[in-house]
Scaffold this active site. Structure first.
Site, PDB file in Angstrom:
ATOM      1  N   GLU A 205       9.361  -3.089   7.725  1.00 15.59           N
ATOM      2  CA  GLU A 205      10.666  -2.821   7.099  1.00 15.59           C
ATOM      3  C   GLU A 205      11.876  -3.027   8.018  1.00 15.59           C
ATOM      4  OE1 GLU A 205      10.308   1.141   5.528  1.00 15.59           O
ATOM      5  OE2 GLU A 205       8.615   0.621   4.267  1.00 15.59           O
TER       6      GLU A 205
ATOM      7  N   GLU B 282       0.831  -2.445  -0.544  1.00 20.01           N
ATOM      8  CA  GLU B 282       1.125  -1.080  -1.013  1.00 20.01           C
ATOM      9  C   GLU B 282       1.444  -1.069  -2.499  1.00 20.01           C
ATOM     10  OE1 GLU B 282       4.083   0.826   1.464  1.00 20.01           O
ATOM     11  OE2 GLU B 282       3.310  -0.100   3.285  1.00 20.01           O
TER      12      GLU B 282
HETATM   13  O1  9MR Z   1       2.829   7.259   1.350  1.00 13.95           O
HETATM   14  C1  9MR Z   1       3.604   7.717   2.445  1.00 13.95           C
HETATM   15  C2  9MR Z   1       4.116   9.118   2.148  1.00 13.95           C
HETATM   16  O2  9MR Z   1       3.028  10.024   2.110  1.00 13.95           O
HETATM   17  C3  9MR Z   1       5.108   9.545   3.214  1.00 13.95           C
HETATM   18  O3  9MR Z   1       5.700  10.768   2.824  1.00 13.95           O
HETATM   19  C4  9MR Z   1       6.189   8.487   3.354  1.00 13.95           C
HETATM   20  C5  9MR Z   1       7.164   8.869   4.435  1.00 13.95           C
HETATM   21  O4  9MR Z   1       7.898   7.783   4.889  1.00 13.95           O
HETATM   22  O5  9MR Z   1       5.579   7.242   3.677  1.00 13.95           O
HETATM   23  C6  9MR Z   1       4.783   6.778   2.636  1.00 13.95           C
HETATM   24  O6  9MR Z   1       4.319   5.481   2.939  1.00 13.95           O
HETATM   25  C7  9MR Z   1       5.323   4.458   3.065  1.00 13.95           C
HETATM   26  C8  9MR Z   1       4.728   3.355   3.893  1.00 13.95           C
HETATM   27  O7  9MR Z   1       4.320   3.848   5.119  1.00 13.95           O
HETATM   28  C9  9MR Z   1       5.728   2.227   4.105  1.00 13.95           C
HETATM   29  N1  9MR Z   1       6.203   1.733   2.870  1.00 13.95           N
HETATM   30  C10 9MR Z   1       6.749   2.728   1.965  1.00 13.95           C
HETATM   31  C11 9MR Z   1       5.711   3.813   1.723  1.00 13.95           C
HETATM   32  C12 9MR Z   1       6.225   4.770   0.700  1.00 13.95           C
HETATM   33  O8  9MR Z   1       7.330   5.484   1.185  1.00 13.95           O
END
Ligand code: 9MR
Length: 624
Positions: free
Chosen positions: A339, A456
């Site tokens: 990102e 994802e």
């Molecule tokens: O699924 C993840 C969630 O449990 C966390 O709270 C969150 C915090 O940033 O991150 C989520 O995963 C992210 C992933 O690492 C990167 N792309 C976006 C995802 C959703 O936020």
């Protein structure tokens, strides 16, 4: 190719079969979703209060001013901070590695978001706080219904607690803690990964807390066991060890530990599931102290040279630590940088990872721009295990300026031999983007000649009615059609979670299975009409040829798959016989059973009907 020409016919066949048998697609009854064995329940009408104020702060009493049921509730006053709230100690009530549910009602007099969370202290003495659910109250009762949680055996001081935004008084009523009911998964549906076998791997993201749910893990094994991403546990904020870094990091060598990823790593080793490492260099979930002098919260920001050394050592320590401590885990892919580009195709603002400016980046603060990306890939290339592919990963990758920025960066890194693929996160919504806009971005990324992984995928819908779920199913189906079209460029499709209730976007039900582990319309739309493909490897002398074909044979060479009546021709009579068998109007002998078992899983069920249809159509073997 995934095709849709037979959808109406299939729907008809399915309903015929469903009317006659209860084998597949059994609906979950109210009884299934009921609360499991109750561990502790109180309506706060009388008796001792087992709840205490968090860190001893606040006053708790039974009050008749408000009640969800009966005439009183638990009342908490003298709160001054958001985190002050009533907590219940679970260490002596609940067992580790087991799944529980909590249900309750909570209220504040004025508008407030009330959170239900779990706290625990790890073996190193660090306290952790995970939000489980939240509800809004504005003088009414917010409901928390069967919220799942679990904890592992290496933690202590486990509390379930409520908190809300400010120092408002809070009421809690009808609190129930129960063992989560075990609802079996549907064994008679096709396996997602088998349906797409020969196209791309199918994987998912799981969190350590999911390991305590047997049904959740059954779904992982049946549908998604070709690639696992850890939802959080390998991110810098989970892996970095501040105390050890301060003690022996010499200001340039950040120390890591995998305590929070340990259970998942052991699971993947034991089940031989390849892992997508996620993620090394990210603006988010990376503590500010990582970028500060002395690895200290209040140190000054370090310079670029120091940060380059820290970056190299971090990547080295992660890669080498995993390789030595978990030699049986196969890391087949790593998201090296996550990102880094905005939707406008520009680098992020210089900033910090603190939540108040969560979109800005401490990497950009130190480097001034996105020039940290290239060294990140260089170091990852240097330390990654042999065969591990390196990816740049991002969301909203279909926003045109972002697509271009990622494409340009990827081409540059490709020329330098540093990158292997692009990860399209694919957090979509039924309203945006369209499948054709999404296809455009995929087409552009595929044109780099690099691998593409869907890393994802989830598709939210705010409309959770039957129609809303059908619309969601349609976009899932359209998006998978795109994947099939680009299967030569895509090595894996990873869904970001398994059941809706465990998703990061739970309220907009974005996944393929519901909270009762049952397949949603989206699941059926994704497995529908996929031409089976098998990859066979033949070795003649020293030449190895790999071919992809549709499957038409059983393991028994004398039996023609689909020829259920064994008359040497696959035709409609065979389908009718298969249907009749399933509604128990006909019997099949052992050989007929083998011919009817289209996916050769030793079970005859509605999936075989779907596969029979495909075989007949795709091999033009339909002799009706
Ligand atoms: O699924 C993840 C969630 O449990 C966390 O709270 C969150 C915090 O940033 O991150 C989520 O995963 C992210 C992933 O690492 C990167 N792309 C976006 C995802 C959703 O936020």
């Amino acid at each position: 190719m995934k095709r849709h020409t037979t959808k109406k016919l299939l729907a008809g066949l399915l309903s015929t079969v469903l009317l006659g048998t209860s084998i597949p697609f059994a609906a979950v009854t109210a009884e299934d979703t009921a609360t499991g064995n109750v561990i502790y329940s109180t309506d706060f009408e009388s008796g001792d209060i087992l709840f205490t104020g968090r860190d001893g702060i606040g006053t708790l009493s039974l009050s008749t001013a408000q009640a969800y049921s009966g005439s009183s509730s638990l009342y908490m006053t003298d709160r001054t901070k958001g985190w002050h709230g009533p907590q219940l100690l679970l260490d002596d009530i609940c067992e580790p590695n087991k799944e529980y549910t909590v249900s309750a009602y909570a209220m504040t007099a004025w508008y407030n978001t009330i959170k239900l969370s779990i706290e625990y202290t790890d073996a190193a003495g660090e306290r952790h706080y995970d939000n489980l659910s939240s509800g809004v109250s504005n003088g009414n009762w917010a409901e928390f219904s069967n919220i799942k949680f679990s904890f592992t055996d290496d933690v202590t001081n486990v509390y379930i607690y409520f908190e809300c935004n400010d120092g408002a008084d809070m009421y809690i009523d009808d609190f129930t803690l129960a063992e989560a009911p075990v609802i079996p998964i549907q064994e008679d549906i096709a396996s997602l990964k088998d349906v797409y076998s020969g196209y791309f791997k199918i994987g998912t993201a799981i969190m350590a807390s999911n390991l305590a749910s047997p049904s959740f893990m059954d779904l992982v094994e049946k549908h998604f066991n070709e690639s696992i991403t850890f939802g959080n546990e390998l991110k810098p904020d989970y892996v970095l060890d501040q105390a050890a870094s301060q003690e022996k990091g010499n200001d340039v060598n950040p120390q890591v530990n995998f305590a929070q990823a340990d259970a998942l790593l052991k699971y993947c080793a034991e089940h031989k599931i390849p892992v997508r490492g996620h993620t090394l260099v990210w603006h988010s979930q990376t503590p500010d102290w990582f970028f500060k002098e002395g690895f200290s919260d209040d140190g000054a920001w370090v310079d670029k040279d120091t940060m380059l050394q820290r970056m190299e050592n971090y990547i080295k320590n992660v890669m080498e630590g995993l390789a030595t401590q978990y030699p049986d885990v196969e890391f087949y892919a790593w998201d090296v940088v996550n990102e880094a580009w905005t939707d406008n195709g520009t680098p992020r603002e210089a900033g910090s990872s603190k939540s108040e400016d969560s979109n800005s980046s401490a990497w950009v603060r130190i480097f001034g721009d996105n020039s940290f990306i290239e060294p990140a890939f260089e170091y990852a290339r240097k330390y990654a295990p042999a065969g591990c592919k390196l990816y740049y990963n991002d969301f909203n990758e279909y926003m045109p300026s972002k697509t271009t920025a990622i494409y340009d960066m990827a081409m540059d890194l490709k020329e330098k031999g540093l990158i292997d693929g692009i990860g399209m996160q694919s957090h979509l919504d039924v309203g945006f983007p369209t499948a054709s806009a999404y296809r455009k971005a995929l087409d552009k990324f595929a044109s780099t000649g690099l691998d593409v992984q869907i890393t994802e995928l989830d598709i939210t819908t705010s409309d959770t009615s039957e129609t809303g779920l059908q619309n969601q199913a349609q976009l899932y189906s359209d998006i998978f059609d795109v994947y099939v079209d680009y299967a030569d460029s895509i090595s894996a499709v990873v869904i970001w979670g398994v059941t809706d209730d465990q998703s990061w976007r739970a309220s907009r039900v974005p996944l393929l299975f519901d909270e009762n582990f049952q397949a949603k319309p989206a699941f059926y739309s994704v497995i529908d009409d996929v031409e089976p493909k098998v990859t066979t490897t033949t070795t003649t002398g020293t030449t190895t040829t790999t071919t992809e074909t549709t499957t038409t044979t059983t393991t028994d060479p004398d039996i023609i798959l689909g020829d259920v009546d064994l008359d040497g021709i696959v035709r409609l009579n065979d389908l009718i016989l298969l249907q009749k068998y399933l509604i128990r109007k006909e019997t099949l002998n052992a050989e007929q059973g083998k011919a009817a078992d289209m996916n050769q899983d030793d079970q005859i069920n509605v999936v075989d009907i779907i596969l029979w249809e495909r075989l007949a159509i795709f091999t033009q073997n339909w002799d009706a």
